[in-house]
Motif scaffolding. Structure first.
Motif, mmCIF file in Angstrom:
data_model
loop_
_atom_site.group_PDB
_atom_site.id
_atom_site.type_symbol
_atom_site.label_atom_id
_atom_site.label_comp_id
_atom_site.label_asym_id
_atom_site.label_seq_id
_atom_site.Cartn_x
_atom_site.Cartn_y
_atom_site.Cartn_z
ATOM 1 N N LYS A 3 0.842 -1.194 0.000
ATOM 2 C CA LYS A 3 0.000 0.000 0.000
ATOM 3 C C LYS A 3 0.885 1.255 0.000
ATOM 4 N N PRO A 4 0.637 2.178 -0.941
ATOM 5 C CA PRO A 4 1.468 3.386 -1.004
ATOM 6 C C PRO A 4 1.292 4.273 0.219
ATOM 7 N N VAL A 5 2.359 4.965 0.604
ATOM 8 C CA VAL A 5 2.362 5.896 1.736
ATOM 9 C C VAL A 5 2.515 7.310 1.183
ATOM 10 N N LYS A 6 1.608 8.199 1.563
ATOM 11 C CA LYS A 6 1.629 9.581 1.085
ATOM 12 C C LYS A 6 2.651 10.400 1.876
ATOM 13 N N VAL A 7 3.430 11.226 1.185
ATOM 14 C CA VAL A 7 4.393 12.115 1.844
ATOM 15 C C VAL A 7 4.499 13.434 1.095
ATOM 16 N N ASP A 8 4.992 14.427 1.801
ATOM 17 C CA ASP A 8 5.283 15.743 1.212
ATOM 18 C C ASP A 8 6.693 16.125 1.670
ATOM 19 N N VAL A 9 7.673 15.901 0.808
ATOM 20 C CA VAL A 9 9.076 16.098 1.173
ATOM 21 C C VAL A 9 9.764 16.958 0.122
ATOM 22 N N ARG A 10 10.599 17.886 0.594
ATOM 23 C CA ARG A 10 11.453 18.639 -0.319
ATOM 24 C C ARG A 10 12.812 17.946 -0.357
ATOM 25 N N PHE A 11 13.309 17.665 -1.562
ATOM 26 C CA PHE A 11 14.576 16.966 -1.713
ATOM 27 C C PHE A 11 15.694 17.945 -2.070
ATOM 28 N N ILE A 12 16.752 17.881 -1.274
ATOM 29 C CA ILE A 12 17.984 18.603 -1.574
ATOM 30 C C ILE A 12 19.050 17.524 -1.762
ATOM 31 N N THR A 13 19.697 17.501 -2.902
ATOM 32 C CA THR A 13 20.654 16.436 -3.192
ATOM 33 C C THR A 13 21.996 17.032 -3.601
ATOM 34 N N SER A 14 23.032 16.193 -3.548
ATOM 35 C CA SER A 14 24.357 16.668 -3.955
ATOM 36 C C SER A 14 25.186 15.503 -4.446
ATOM 37 N N SER A 15 26.236 15.818 -5.151
ATOM 38 C CA SER A 15 27.182 14.801 -5.605
ATOM 39 C C SER A 15 28.485 15.477 -6.002
ATOM 40 N N ALA A 16 29.590 14.796 -5.701
ATOM 41 C CA ALA A 16 30.896 15.273 -6.152
ATOM 42 C C ALA A 16 31.157 14.821 -7.583
ATOM 43 N N ARG A 17 30.368 13.857 -8.051
ATOM 44 C CA ARG A 17 30.508 13.369 -9.423
ATOM 45 C C ARG A 17 29.618 14.182 -10.354
ATOM 46 N N ASP A 18 29.896 14.093 -11.656
ATOM 47 C CA ASP A 18 29.083 14.768 -12.663
ATOM 48 C C ASP A 18 27.876 13.882 -12.963
ATOM 49 N N VAL A 19 26.778 14.105 -12.244
ATOM 50 C CA VAL A 19 25.577 13.278 -12.416
ATOM 51 C C VAL A 19 24.959 13.510 -13.782
ATOM 52 N N LYS A 20 25.112 14.727 -14.316
ATOM 53 C CA LYS A 20 24.535 15.027 -15.627
ATOM 54 C C LYS A 20 25.102 14.107 -16.707
ATOM 55 N N LYS A 21 26.404 13.820 -16.635
ATOM 56 C CA LYS A 21 27.018 12.911 -17.610
ATOM 57 C C LYS A 21 26.523 11.493 -17.436
ATOM 58 N N ALA A 22 26.239 11.112 -16.169
ATOM 59 C CA ALA A 22 25.771 9.756 -15.882
ATOM 60 C C ALA A 22 24.290 9.587 -16.201
ATOM 61 N N ALA A 23 23.528 10.707 -16.304
ATOM 62 C CA ALA A 23 22.101 10.632 -16.571
ATOM 63 C C ALA A 23 21.849 9.944 -17.909
ATOM 64 N N GLY A 24 20.899 9.025 -17.905
ATOM 65 C CA GLY A 24 20.615 8.262 -19.105
ATOM 66 C C GLY A 24 21.405 6.989 -19.183
ATOM 67 N N ASN A 25 22.391 6.826 -18.292
ATOM 68 C CA ASN A 25 23.206 5.614 -18.270
ATOM 69 C C ASN A 25 23.142 5.003 -16.878
ATOM 70 N N ALA A 26 24.054 5.399 -15.997
ATOM 71 C CA ALA A 26 24.053 4.864 -14.638
ATOM 72 C C ALA A 26 23.006 5.558 -13.771
ATOM 73 N N PHE A 27 22.571 6.759 -14.171
ATOM 74 C CA PHE A 27 21.617 7.521 -13.367
ATOM 75 C C PHE A 27 20.410 7.875 -14.237
ATOM 76 N N LEU A 28 19.205 7.690 -13.683
ATOM 77 C CA LEU A 28 17.987 7.946 -14.443
ATOM 78 C C LEU A 28 17.905 9.413 -14.859
ATOM 79 N N GLU A 29 17.748 9.646 -16.123
ATOM 80 C CA GLU A 29 17.701 11.016 -16.641
ATOM 81 C C GLU A 29 16.497 11.773 -16.081
ATOM 82 N N ASP A 30 15.331 11.114 -16.049
ATOM 83 C CA ASP A 30 14.121 11.766 -15.538
ATOM 84 C C ASP A 30 14.294 12.155 -14.068
ATOM 85 N N LEU A 31 14.947 11.288 -13.288
ATOM 86 C CA LEU A 31 15.165 11.590 -11.874
ATOM 87 C C LEU A 31 16.084 12.793 -11.719
ATOM 88 N N PHE A 32 17.130 12.849 -12.529
ATOM 89 C CA PHE A 32 18.061 13.975 -12.431
ATOM 90 C C PHE A 32 17.345 15.296 -12.698
#
Length: 442
Positions: free
Chosen positions: A270-299
């Motif tokens: 059963k799904p659980v409803k939430v209201d969360v603001r996400f702040i994320t970070s990375s020392a790696r270039d996530v943009k380059k990884a998007a579409g490969n190791a990292f989901l592009e839509d998520l980025f």
């Protein structure tokens, strides 16, 4: 965020009357006709208050209270009881009910009691936020002499009325965690929880449960719920450091949480409803990884606003004030009275490249405070590796060769990257094999 109330009442007229009155007061309210249905709602959605009649078909209000108290600590319970059943209300209070009201009840009295629970809930959240703020920010500050840091502070100020997700880029140790706290504690969610997690410190196979929690024994008497950090951060902000470490399955779950405002616990249905603001970070270039190791839509969902924190070597105006700040902090911890730095010490600090950024500078100052015997920081209490080009090279009785200097510098970088030879080699611009050969030469 709306204050949500669940009403469990088998009398249709009473339930509709309560729903109308509470909605008119601005509360988000749901009504059900029995305890079993109420429990199903609580298992899949978030509620702040449960108002339940004691006498109901399928599951009594006392049984419902016991199950809610066993698994859902954040839900306050108000019992509705008949005038002749005060003993049952007292029993409910002993089992964890926060309040009770007798039938036929005065509507103004009920609304006043709901308002009291609401105010208590807000106060509890503010206390949690204050403890988080005090515990994480005590002794911290933002040093912003450089234009780069001033620009970041200005950007954060512009975001104060926004709930957008923010991605922080920059090398390790530049202070992305501190910027994340700034974003939260200057936002409309400042009095609500701020939770942080370094994704690279949790084994990949445990990350899903850490973020989304888990359910075991569904449909049995042994049913148990473990809340994850997404649920704990509900209504506040969740800071996910090193987001690139998330495995694909967890990325998919996080994308659903952002898009739909709900998630599934590990083992849950059963799904659980939430209201969360996400702040994320990375020392790696996530943009380059998007579409490969990292989901592009998520980025794209995480990167509504991007803030880049420049490395310390590119904002040298901040080195001296940061050094003074760290000196005050570490002197306070060690109960030492050191009033500042000699000019030569400041020159050495200004001419170092800081591969470990502000975190490395803090470590250097802490070490110097421990070693210094005078009332100012002198070059002799600074690490040899950062003063070797200024001092060691020109000592008449011991001139280091270039090979020795190179090896010492490589060893220092290896320490700052916590033994990661691949990263150290990358910073030095050599192969990992060459680094290993260099370190072996003694």
């Amino acid at each position: 965020m709306n204050f949500r109330i669940l009403i469990a009442e088998d009398e249709d007229i009473t339930r509709k009357h309560l729903l109308y009155a509470l909605k008119r007061e601005g509360y988000e309210t749901v009504g059900v006709s029995n305890g079993r249905e109420a429990l199903d709602y609580i298992e899949k959605e978030r509620f702040d208050v449960l108002i339940t009649d004691i006498r109901m078909p399928e599951m009594s209000g006392i049984e419902l209270l016991e199950k809610v108290r066993e698994k859902y600590y954040g839900v306050e319970v108000m019992i509705i009881t008949g005038y002749g059943s005060i003993d049952s209300a007292v029993d409910a209070m002993k089992k964890g009910a926060y309040e009770y009201i007798t039938k036929p009840f005065n509507l103004d009295e009920l609304l006043a009691k709901v308002k009291n629970i609401h105010e208590r809930s807000v106060l509890k959240r503010e206390n949690v936020a204050f403890r988080n703020f005090y515990g994480m920010n005590r002794g911290t500050s933002v040093v912003a002499r450089s234009q780069a840091m001033r620009n970041i502070i200005e950007t954060v100020e512009h975001m104060s009325d926004s709930d957008c997700n923010v991605f922080l880029g920059g090398e390790r140790g530049v202070g992305k965690g501190l910027i994340a706290k700034m974003i939260h504690f200057t936002s409309r969610r400042r009095n609500l929880p701020f939770i942080s997690l370094n994704c690279s410190t949790i084994p990949p196979h445990l990350l899903a449960e850490e973020l989304f929690g888990a359910e075991t024994g569904a449909g049995t008497a042994g049913f148990k719920v473990r809340q994850g950090l997404v649920e704990v951060a509900n209504s506040g902000s969740l800071f996910l450091d090193e987001i690139s470490a998330l495995p694909p399955g967890v990325q998919t779950g996080l994308l659903r949480t952002i898009e739909d405002g709900e998630f599934l616990r590990t083992g849950g249905v059963k799904p659980v409803k939430v209201d969360v603001r996400f702040i994320t970070s990375s020392a790696r270039d996530v943009k380059k990884a998007a579409g490969n190791a990292f989901l592009e839509d998520l980025f794209y969902k995480l990167n509504v606003m991007e803030v880049f924190v420049a490395p310390l070597r590119e904002r040298r105006e901040d080195i001296e004030p940061l050094s003074i700040f760290f000196l005050q902090r570490h002197c306070g911890k060690s109960c030492k009275q050191i009033n500042g730095f000699t000019k030569e010490s400041i020159d050495i600090l200004l001419n170092y490249s800081y591969p470990g950024n502000a975190r490395e500078l803090s470590n250097i100052i802490e070490r110097s405070v421990i070693l210094e015997t005078g009332d100012v920081i002198t070059p002799s209490s600074l690490p040899r590796s950062i003063r070797m080009f200024r001092i060691d090279t020109f000592q008449p009785d011991r001139v280091l060769t270039l090979e020795e200097l190179t090896r010492e510098y490589a060893e220092k970088i290896l320490i700052t990257v916590e033994g990661d030879k691949a990263r150290a080699a990358s910073l030095l611009g050599i192969t990992e094999i060459d680094l290993r050969r260099m370190l072996k030469k003694k």
